[in-house]
Design a protein around this motif. Sequence first.
Motif, short mmCIF file in Angstrom:
data_model
loop_
_atom_site.label_atom_id
_atom_site.label_comp_id
_atom_site.label_asym_id
_atom_site.label_seq_id
_atom_site.Cartn_x
_atom_site.Cartn_y
_atom_site.Cartn_z
N SER A 344 0.84 -1.20 0.00
CA SER A 344 0.00 0.00 0.00
C SER A 344 0.88 1.25 0.00
O SER A 344 2.10 1.17 -0.01
CB SER A 344 -0.86 -0.02 1.27
OG SER A 344 0.02 -0.06 2.38
N GLY A 345 0.23 2.42 0.06
CA GLY A 345 0.96 3.68 0.15
C GLY A 345 1.85 3.72 1.38
O GLY A 345 2.94 4.29 1.36
N SER A 346 1.37 3.09 2.48
CA SER A 346 2.18 3.07 3.71
C SER A 346 3.52 2.39 3.45
O SER A 346 4.57 2.84 3.91
CB SER A 346 1.46 2.28 4.81
OG SER A 346 0.28 2.92 5.20
N MET A 347 3.47 1.29 2.71
CA MET A 347 4.70 0.52 2.43
C MET A 347 5.66 1.36 1.58
O MET A 347 6.88 1.33 1.79
CB MET A 347 4.28 -0.74 1.67
CG MET A 347 5.11 -1.94 1.93
SD MET A 347 5.13 -2.42 3.65
CE MET A 347 6.04 -3.95 3.46
N ARG A 348 5.10 2.15 0.67
CA ARG A 348 5.96 2.95 -0.22
C ARG A 348 6.62 4.11 0.51
O ARG A 348 7.63 4.63 0.06
CB ARG A 348 5.14 3.45 -1.43
CG ARG A 348 4.80 2.34 -2.41
CD ARG A 348 4.22 2.90 -3.71
NE ARG A 348 2.90 3.50 -3.53
CZ ARG A 348 1.76 2.82 -3.50
NH1 ARG A 348 1.78 1.51 -3.65
NH2 ARG A 348 0.61 3.42 -3.31
N SER A 349 6.04 4.54 1.64
CA SER A 349 6.70 5.65 2.35
C SER A 349 7.62 5.16 3.46
O SER A 349 8.25 5.97 4.15
CB SER A 349 5.67 6.64 2.91
OG SER A 349 4.45 6.05 3.15
N ASN A 350 7.72 3.84 3.62
CA ASN A 350 8.63 3.29 4.63
C ASN A 350 10.08 3.65 4.26
O ASN A 350 10.44 3.60 3.09
CB ASN A 350 8.47 1.77 4.69
CG ASN A 350 9.16 1.17 5.89
OD1 ASN A 350 8.74 1.42 7.02
ND2 ASN A 350 10.23 0.42 5.67
N PRO A 351 10.90 4.01 5.25
CA PRO A 351 12.26 4.46 4.93
C PRO A 351 13.12 3.41 4.20
O PRO A 351 14.02 3.77 3.46
CB PRO A 351 12.89 4.78 6.28
CG PRO A 351 11.83 4.64 7.31
CD PRO A 351 10.58 4.12 6.68
N ARG A 352 12.86 2.12 4.41
CA ARG A 352 13.67 1.10 3.74
C ARG A 352 12.76 0.19 2.93
O ARG A 352 11.72 -0.24 3.43
CB ARG A 352 14.43 0.30 4.81
CG ARG A 352 15.42 -0.69 4.25
CD ARG A 352 16.20 -1.39 5.37
NE ARG A 352 16.97 -2.50 4.86
CZ ARG A 352 17.57 -3.41 5.61
NH1 ARG A 352 17.51 -3.32 6.93
NH2 ARG A 352 18.25 -4.40 5.07
N ASP A 353 13.17 -0.11 1.68
CA ASP A 353 12.33 -0.96 0.81
C ASP A 353 12.49 -2.43 1.18
O ASP A 353 13.49 -2.83 1.76
CB ASP A 353 12.72 -0.74 -0.66
CG ASP A 353 12.39 0.68 -1.11
OD1 ASP A 353 11.43 1.26 -0.54
OD2 ASP A 353 13.10 1.21 -1.97
#
Length: 368
Positions: A344-353
């Motif tokens: 989701s969008g939350s995952m995309r804004s996480n500092p590390r992929d």
Amino acid sequence: MNCEFKLPDEILFGCGERHKLVSKLPAGNVLVVAGRHSKERVESELLPELKGREVRIVADVRPEPPLEDVERVLAAGREIHAANVIGWGGGSAIDTAKSAAALLPLDGSVADYFYGRGKIPGKGCFFAALPTTSGTGAEITPNAVLLDPETGIKQSLRHDTMFADTAIVDPELTYDCPPGVTAASGFDALTQAIESFLSKKATPSSEALALKAALSIHPALLPAVRSSSIPERIAMAEGSMLAAMAFTQSSLGAVHGIGHPLGSLLHVPHGVCCAVLLPELLRWNLPACREKMAFLARMLIRDTPEALIAALEELRRAAGLPADFRGYGLREEHFDFIVKNCRSGSMRSNPRDFSDPEVAAILRGVAG
Ligand SMILES: [Fe+2]
């Protein structure tokens, strides 16, 4: 840095502010979605002030609101041609009310809009939100997290016009919140503050709000759980509101990305998901945002990021929350669904992929 800053039209914060609610409502009938524990207060405090209007109160919406509950609330609102919708309760009551306010003037089912077959064209009914837990921040956000139990999909109904017309954060409404709910919703609020602060999409304004939110929530959480002391309840309500103002701008992180499919699949309360996942994912994120985490740790506990992660684990234990998902039966066979539905969008804004195997490795670490 370019950024947009969007919030509800009006936010009232403070003890007793709920008494201004009726003065804010435009003319017309009123649909109230109340939390189970709020029904009595709504009937005794609000109902007498709404004389002359037709009012319908729905107070049996389930946690992590399923589409059929929202459909039922919508039908109740249509029956009285409601012009106003009030959400008075925890995140589930507020998110259901928010969805009903957006969809009341429209045709079609909730599922149509949940799955994107229908588009929300613009502003729905007047919508007021009054939280009774310090956690989700649903009174501040323009989205409603709903669940389709048939598919296990938990996602947001979202539109910029879904912001509340008036959000009233009255800490007095949280005074009788039970310890278990205070602990879980408090960890949700703390997670939201920390994930917003560390988000790739953080802006100077969201960082300022997120930092102040974490500074309010972290020291107040345990006293609020243990003694329900009033200054700490006020600090939790303020921190939760500020965290939501922050993450509405910055988005969140992997605790929410992974927590949503995990929680919907295994019926784990959202705040418990946050409490289990937060330390594990801060450990994972540390190499990607060491400087920011070091600053946060200095501000919160005057120590290192590693010490902050340990302090959060201790806080979780002291608040009576679990350290893993053993009690909820998380097993290897569940990982595929969670990995597939966490992007989701939350995952995309996480500092590390993350790669898919890396998400699975995190899940292995918290399966217990
Ligand atoms: Fe959350």
